[in-house]
Design a protein around this motif. Structure first.
Motif, short mmCIF file in Angstrom:
data_model
loop_
_atom_site.label_atom_id
_atom_site.label_comp_id
_atom_site.label_asym_id
_atom_site.label_seq_id
_atom_site.Cartn_x
_atom_site.Cartn_y
_atom_site.Cartn_z
N GLN B 2 31.91 51.97 53.36
CA GLN B 2 32.25 52.65 52.12
C GLN B 2 33.51 53.45 52.31
N THR B 24 41.35 53.33 44.53
CA THR B 24 40.38 52.25 44.61
C THR B 24 39.26 52.65 45.55
N TYR B 25 38.11 52.04 45.37
CA TYR B 25 36.95 52.45 46.15
C TYR B 25 36.16 51.24 46.61
N SER B 26 35.35 51.49 47.60
CA SER B 26 34.41 50.47 48.09
C SER B 26 33.13 51.20 48.46
N SER B 28 28.56 51.13 48.14
CA SER B 28 27.34 50.42 47.84
C SER B 28 26.70 51.02 46.60
N THR B 72 37.29 47.70 40.94
CA THR B 72 36.87 48.84 41.78
C THR B 72 37.96 49.90 41.83
#
Lengths: 112, 116
Positions: B2, B24-26, B28, B72
């Motif tokens: 993440q 931008t994000y990553s 769960s 995202t």
């Protein structure tokens, strides 16, 4: 709003000294955080706590410790300060299910 | 893993022009996303957050941010920038996974410079 108090505001100490940075809040929020930030740079999470007797390590925790004996108090201790610890230390508080972070004014630490 | 990313170290814009700061994000699951601003020699201040609902979120000082799930992204925008908007802007994500519940991670920050 959470009222967050960080002391001291500025601190200059010599290498090898043990120091404790204080952070307290008056709103009774559960979650508290310590971040380290160099001027104009990103924030690095050092430690965080979800409540009394709960503490977790962040990304830069290896040289410091924290305690959470009371809800309102979350001190950060450096056992042996080094010049590489020179930085700004920010305490933050979050509460509620959709909480946002509230930040203290920070402690600017200089280790000579 | 993440993470949250701000691809621009600095954004330069003339006063009165639109301002966009990218993030931008990553993560769960569904993200909790935030924008904070840090003025020189001052603490971080909350601007806005996205938890759920409308993709366009309005915040303080005329700022807004658009949540785009497919890309995202959570870009910060202001239709007409002011010189006083010059500051360091941080995007942040709150982790909601079991092992990182409540943990906030910040992007590297984007310096915004608004010229008269």
């Amino acid at each position: 709003e959470a009222d967050i108090y960080q002391t001291p505001r500025y601190l200059v100490i010599g290498t090898g000294k043990k120091i404790t940075l204080e952070c307290s809040q008056t709103m009774g929020h559960d979650k508290m955080y310590w971040y380290q930030q160099d001027p104009g740079m990103e924030l690095h999470l050092i430690h965080y706590s979800y409540g009394v007797n709960s503490t977790e390590k962040g990304d830069l925790s290896s040289e410091s410790t924290v305690s959470r004996i009371r809800t309102e108090h979350f001190p950060l201790t450096l056992e042996s300060a080094r010049p590489s610890h020179t930085s700004q230390y920010l305490c933050a508080v979050a509460g509620g299910s959709n909480e946002k972070l509230f930040f203290g004014s920070g402690t600017q630490l200089s280790v000579l | 893993a993440q993470s949250v990313a701000q691809p621009e170290d600095q954004v330069n814009v003339a006063e009165g022009n639109p301002l966009t700061v990218k993030c931008t994000y990553s993560v769960s699951g569904n993200p909790y996303l935030f924008w904070y601003v840090q003025y020189p020699n001052r603490g971080l201040q909350f601007l806005l957050k996205y938890i759920t609902g409308d993709n366009l979120v309005k915040g303080s000082y005329g700022f807004e941010a658009e949540f785009n799930k497919s890309q995202t992204s959570f870009h910060l925008k202001k239709p007409s920038a002011l010189v006083s908007d010059s500051a360091l802007y941080f995007c942040a994500v709150r982790f909601m996974t079991t092992d990182s519940w409540g943990k906030f991670q910040f992007g590297a920050g984007t310096q915004v410079v608004v010229t008269p």
